[in-house]
Design a protein around this motif. Structure first.
Motif, PDB file in Angstrom:
ATOM      1  N   UNK A 149      41.900  25.713  23.750  1.00 17.88           N
ATOM      2  CA  UNK A 149      42.210  26.901  24.713  1.00 17.88           C
ATOM      3  C   UNK A 149      41.651  27.778  24.329  1.00 17.88           C
ATOM      4  N   UNK A 150      40.474  28.471  25.558  1.00 14.10           N
ATOM      5  CA  UNK A 150      39.621  29.562  26.050  1.00 14.10           C
ATOM      6  C   UNK A 150      40.079  30.553  25.996  1.00 14.10           C
ATOM      7  N   UNK A 151      39.829  31.908  26.308  1.00  9.27           N
ATOM      8  CA  UNK A 151      39.801  32.927  27.072  1.00  9.27           C
ATOM      9  C   UNK A 151      37.662  33.480  27.449  1.00  9.27           C
ATOM     10  N   UNK A 152      37.833  33.280  29.145  1.00  3.54           N
ATOM     11  CA  UNK A 152      36.492  33.715  28.624  1.00  3.54           C
ATOM     12  C   UNK A 152      36.869  35.476  28.836  1.00  3.54           C
ATOM     13  N   UNK A 153      35.878  36.033  28.836  1.00  4.87           N
ATOM     14  CA  UNK A 153      35.385  37.598  28.491  1.00  4.87           C
ATOM     15  C   UNK A 153      35.697  38.331  29.072  1.00  4.87           C
ATOM     16  N   UNK A 154      35.432  37.916  30.437  1.00  6.46           N
ATOM     17  CA  UNK A 154      35.931  39.124  31.686  1.00  6.46           C
ATOM     18  C   UNK A 154      37.931  38.897  31.802  1.00  6.46           C
ATOM     19  N   UNK A 155      37.629  37.834  31.639  1.00  7.91           N
ATOM     20  CA  UNK A 155      39.391  37.557  31.571  1.00  7.91           C
ATOM     21  C   UNK A 155      40.148  38.883  30.716  1.00  7.91           C
ATOM     22  N   UNK A 156      39.623  38.518  29.502  1.00  7.62           N
ATOM     23  CA  UNK A 156      40.131  39.664  28.455  1.00  7.62           C
ATOM     24  C   UNK A 156      39.938  41.304  28.681  1.00  7.62           C
ATOM     25  N   UNK A 157      38.441  41.857  29.251  1.00  5.89           N
ATOM     26  CA  UNK A 157      37.976  42.245  29.610  1.00  5.89           C
ATOM     27  C   UNK A 157      38.493  43.345  31.177  1.00  5.89           C
ATOM     28  N   UNK A 158      39.215  42.491  32.004  1.00  3.12           N
ATOM     29  CA  UNK A 158      39.509  43.321  32.886  1.00  3.12           C
ATOM     30  C   UNK A 158      41.244  43.715  32.321  1.00  3.12           C
ATOM     31  N   UNK A 159      41.730  43.024  31.103  1.00  3.76           N
ATOM     32  CA  UNK A 159      43.326  43.165  31.141  1.00  3.76           C
ATOM     33  C   UNK A 159      43.331  44.318  29.876  1.00  3.76           C
ATOM     34  N   UNK A 160      42.163  44.248  29.134  1.00  7.39           N
ATOM     35  CA  UNK A 160      41.999  44.902  27.620  1.00  7.39           C
ATOM     36  C   UNK A 160      40.348  45.311  26.847  1.00  7.39           C
ATOM     37  N   UNK A 161      39.899  46.386  27.658  1.00  3.16           N
ATOM     38  CA  UNK A 161      38.534  46.236  27.976  1.00  3.16           C
ATOM     39  C   UNK A 161      38.198  47.158  27.114  1.00  3.16           C
ATOM     40  N   UNK A 162      38.951  47.084  25.639  1.00  3.64           N
ATOM     41  CA  UNK A 162      38.527  47.847  23.837  1.00  3.64           C
ATOM     42  C   UNK A 162      39.273  46.714  23.165  1.00  3.64           C
ATOM     43  N   UNK A 163      39.476  45.528  23.914  1.00  2.09           N
ATOM     44  CA  UNK A 163      40.017  44.134  22.376  1.00  2.09           C
ATOM     45  C   UNK A 163      38.149  43.936  22.111  1.00  2.09           C
ATOM     46  N   UNK A 164      38.579  43.400  20.841  1.00  5.26           N
ATOM     47  CA  UNK A 164      37.401  43.356  19.932  1.00  5.26           C
ATOM     48  C   UNK A 164      37.449  42.215  19.882  1.00  5.26           C
ATOM     49  N   UNK A 165      36.812  41.189  20.322  1.00  8.41           N
ATOM     50  CA  UNK A 165      37.460  39.234  19.743  1.00  8.41           C
ATOM     51  C   UNK A 165      36.047  38.845  19.620  1.00  8.41           C
TER      52      UNK A 165
END
Length: 270
Positions: free
Chosen positions: A145-161
């Motif tokens: 299971x993975x999450x694409x970066x655009x999905x993450x940044x759209x919801x949490x733009x400051x999240x560092x992964x």
């Protein structure tokens, strides 16, 4: 919908393994939170391990849960009584190697196929995330299971992964691994060999030869194709499952993660 209706082709329910161990020298996040075991870090009224266990218990896809840790009895003692004594949860002692511990139980009476592996710090796990993951599983021997970066940044733009970058996108792991059958065992054995490099994608693909490494480094191959080719080298079918839920890729590895997860769970409780 019944549990049987939720499982395609009436396949056996999944065994969920929760990896709840930590390094022999202790875990920095456990020390930061002043607890002995990272899995027992409390967030918004429940420990991380409790949250993951409850999400799995509530899923119609899961038939059995195995908690693996170096000190399983201590973790069991730290859980609420309904979880500690739940007939569907077993507590199993692991060694210091994640992959070797998994390899020793998958396909056995302790953890019969098919097997889902997740982690105790996957505190935002929900039934919705699990449904998305299993809907994306189409019989692959190994699926990640993975999450694409655009999905993450759209919801949490400051999240560092940590991002694995390929042609067409960058991806962060969701701590969900499907091991469908006996064919998956070579992948677990391989993971044991490269465990220390698990967050360095280029080192992982280097084990599959210079051509695949070059394509991964130059981003001339997509993530799905890269996993497919790596799986073929091990004579198994391997694919990523791309999840549309940003929270699936947020675990608790550092204080900023803990702060973010706490904020998310606090909002959920309102």
């Amino acid at each position: 919908m019944s549990a049987d209706d939720a499982r395609p082709n009436q396949q056996p329910p999944w065994t969920a393994i929760i990896l709840a161990g930590q390094r022999p020298e202790g875990d920095p996040m456990a020390a930061y939170c002043n607890v002995k075991y990272k899995a027992l870090i409390p967030i918004a009224g429940q420990t991380m391990l409790e949250r993951v266990a409850r999400a799995l218990i509530g899923s119609p896809h899961i038939g059995r849960i195995v908690v693996m840790a170096q000190s399983p009895e201590h973790l069991k003692a730290g859980l609420s009584p309904d979880l500690a004594e739940h007939e569907g949860i077993a507590f199993v002692e692991s060694n210091d190697g994640i992959a070797t511990s998994i390899h020793g139980v998958i396909g056995s009476d302790i953890a019969p196929w098919p097997v889902l592996v997740t982690t105790a710090d996957n505190a935002l796990l929900t039934g919705e995330i699990l449904d998305c993951f299993f809907q994306g599983h189409n019989g692959q021997d190994v699926a990640v299971g993975v999450v694409e970066r655009q999905t993450m940044l759209a919801a949490y733009p400051d999240a560092r992964r940590t991002w694995l970058k390929f042609r067409g996108g960058a991806y962060s792991g969701a701590n969900l691994f499907a091991l469908h059958n006996e064919a998956a065992k070579p992948a677990v054995a391989f993971w044991s060999a490269i465990e220390k490099d698990r967050k360095k994608g280029w080192k992982i693909f280097a084990h599959f030869g210079p051509w695949l490494l070059l394509r991964a480094l130059s981003r001339t191959i997509g993530f799905k194709d890269a996993m497919t080719q790596a799986g073929e080298r091990m004579k198994l079918q391997a694919e990523p499952i791309i999840l549309p839920i940003a929270e699936a890729a947020i675990d608790v590895d550092k204080p900023s993660d803990l702060e973010l997860v706490t904020d998310i769970l606090t909002l959920r409780c309102k």
